[in-house]
Scaffold this motif. Structure first.
Motif, PDB file in Angstrom:
ATOM      1  N   PRO A 146       8.529  -2.685   3.303  1.00 26.35           N
ATOM      2  CA  PRO A 146       7.924  -1.354   3.233  1.00 26.35           C
ATOM      3  C   PRO A 146       8.945  -0.308   2.802  1.00 26.35           C
ATOM      4  N   GLY A 147       8.488   0.628   2.014  1.00 26.19           N
ATOM      5  CA  GLY A 147       9.386   1.670   1.516  1.00 26.19           C
ATOM      6  C   GLY A 147      10.176   1.263   0.303  1.00 26.19           C
ATOM      7  N   SER A 148       9.945   0.041  -0.212  1.00 21.40           N
ATOM      8  CA  SER A 148      10.679  -0.447  -1.377  1.00 21.40           C
ATOM      9  C   SER A 148       9.702  -0.790  -2.492  1.00 21.40           C
ATOM     10  N   GLU A 149      10.123  -0.577  -3.724  1.00 20.08           N
ATOM     11  CA  GLU A 149       9.295  -0.912  -4.876  1.00 20.08           C
ATOM     12  C   GLU A 149       9.630  -2.290  -5.440  1.00 20.08           C
ATOM     13  N   GLU A 150      10.527  -2.989  -4.808  1.00 21.42           N
ATOM     14  CA  GLU A 150      10.889  -4.328  -5.266  1.00 21.42           C
ATOM     15  C   GLU A 150       9.716  -5.286  -5.114  1.00 21.42           C
ATOM     16  N   GLN A 151       9.590  -6.200  -6.067  1.00 20.08           N
ATOM     17  CA  GLN A 151       8.505  -7.175  -6.024  1.00 20.08           C
ATOM     18  C   GLN A 151       8.708  -8.125  -4.851  1.00 20.08           C
TER      19      GLN A 151
END
Length: 449
Positions: A416-421
């Motif tokens: 959560p809070g990350s745009e990483e796949q």
């Protein structure tokens, strides 16, 4: 209402509005609008059929219709308002009518259901994984079937065969050609099965239509042999679409459904199985009746879940080995599913992962997020890797299960809070039956009319 108005109302409800006698602004508005007039006429036809099929409810139905008439008249000349009133009332009348003519399970059906429950329960003592499948297989019948396909034209449309197929008798061929069976399908490819569905020693007809679409849908309609013709099971319903008239539908993407034709106590049933994670629902459909309240067998399972050390790489067909600490963290996450019966789709009352002082917002921490329609979200749980908390979602393909692999499932992770796949890991699961129950209720999914 005045006596004159009541007579007009009853005539309208029986056969559609007589516009030569329209006296109010509302009635004139209906007669001036083709769509409204058609809805009025259709509702009149359904109302008349309902009165005939449910004589013991005649007073109640008429009183409800009078109340609806008052509500409709409050629309004045507002066509949109009247359209909405007609749609709602027509839907209600149609549902009541179908309920009044639908098949009611008899004592034999109830006996069959209870016997089926006992057989599955007994079989589960020796085979807790496949007791249902093996029980249905022992009851499945295929004797007396003749199958044939439709003829395709240059446009890839399907037409009823021009020449008598192998296995079809001259008498059956004559009845088929006299029955105005849909000879062309604009939504898919047709195939046909002749089989005695009601035990009268004359074969009936089932039409199978593969429609494709996003769900890879297939529709199954049945026709009763009636004298020198075949009559569609839902002929009296005036069904407008293939989906409305189908005995059942199977969805090969976004569901896990199958059918066994079983015979018990001299009666044939379409045992329609609709599966999901942890449960199989089997609806015993009468093949030539309108089914609403249906004998239903419910089989529930519990899984022993594990994360295999050897994983298939998402981007590479070459397998790889999980690090021990990663495997341990994933396994601990899975254990929370059994312990807490964790829910999905934002139903959590507390955040799955701790919410930091700053970030994208609280909502990002309560759920894994939206899911793809072709997979079944089972549960959202936290997985701790090192110092990081990930939201993990167990997903299954609607309980798909086989002897070799067991449950076909994955554990998908995102931070959560990350745009990483995010990343997904294979999950194994072996099941065992925990409960077998029987009930009479409304069919759901592709078994619902």
């Amino acid at each position: 209402m005045s006596a004159i108005a009541l007579v007009f109302f009853q005539q309208a409800m029986a056969s559609g509005m007589d516009c030569t006698k329209a006296a109010t602004a509302v009635e004139n508005a209906i007669c001036a609008d083709k769509g409204l007039y058609q809805q009025d006429a259709k509702m009149g036809a359904v109302y008349g059929k309902l009165i005939k099929s449910a004589p013991d409810q005649k007073t109640e139905i008429k009183n409800a219709q009078r109340l609806w008439l008052k509500a409709r008249n409050q629309c004045d000349e507002n066509v949109a308002c009247m359209n909405q009133r007609y749609r709602e009332r027509l839907e209600s009348l149609q549902a009541q009518w179908i309920d009044s003519v639908a098949y009611t399970p008899d004592e034999i059906d109830k006996q069959v259901l209870e016997e089926l429950r006992q057989r599955v329960e007994t079989a589960s003592k020796d085979d807790p994984e496949f007791a249902l499948e093996k029980t249905l297989e022992t009851l499945t019948v295929s004797v007396g079937k003749t199958s044939f396909s439709g003829d395709r034209d240059d446009s890839d449309l399907t037409h009823f065969p021009k020449n008598i197929p192998k296995g079809v008798t001259r008498d059956e061929w004559k009845a088929l050609n006299a029955s105005s069976i849909d000879t062309e399908s604009e939504i898919g490819q047709n195939s046909y099965v002749l089989m005695d569905l009601d035990g009268d020693q004359r074969r009936d007809l089932m039409v199978k239509t593969y429609a494709g679409g996003t769900g890879l849908f297939t529709y199954f309609e049945t026709f009763r042999r009636d004298g020198e013709r075949f009559i569609k099971r839902t002929a009296a319903m005036d069904a407008e679409s293939r989906a409305e008239s189908a005995l059942f539908t199977t969805n090969d993407r976004g569901a896990n459904q199958a059918v066994n034709w079983i015979k018990m106590h001299g009666k044939l049933y379409a045992a329609y199985r609709d599966s999901s994670y942890g449960v199989d629902s089997v609806y015993l459909l009468n093949p030539l009746q309108i089914n609403r309240m249906v004998p239903t067998l419910t089989v529930r399972y519990r899984y022993q879940l594990s994360v295999p050390r050897t994983q298939e790489n998402q981007d590479n067909p070459v397998a790889y080995e999980l690090e021990p600490d990663v495997q341990k963290a994933l396994t601990e996450g899975l254990s929370k599913i059994d312990e807490n019966n964790t829910t999905t789709s934002g139903q959590q009352k507390t955040p799955i992962c701790p919410i930091p002082p700053s970030g994208p917002g609280d909502d990002d921490y309560y759920s894994f997020g939206a899911s793809y329609y072709a997979i079944e979200p089972v549960a959202d749980v936290p997985v701790i890797l090192g110092n990081d908390c990930f939201i993990a979602r167990l997903i299954s393909w609607y309980g798909s299960y086989d002897a070799k692999s067991g449950l076909f499932a994955q554990l998908a992770l995102r931070k959560p809070g990350s745009e990483e796949q995010g990343k997904a890991y294979s999950v194994n699961g072996r099941r065992h039956i925990t409960q077998v129950s029987a009930s009479i209720g409304k069919a759901e999914g592709g078994a619902a009319n």
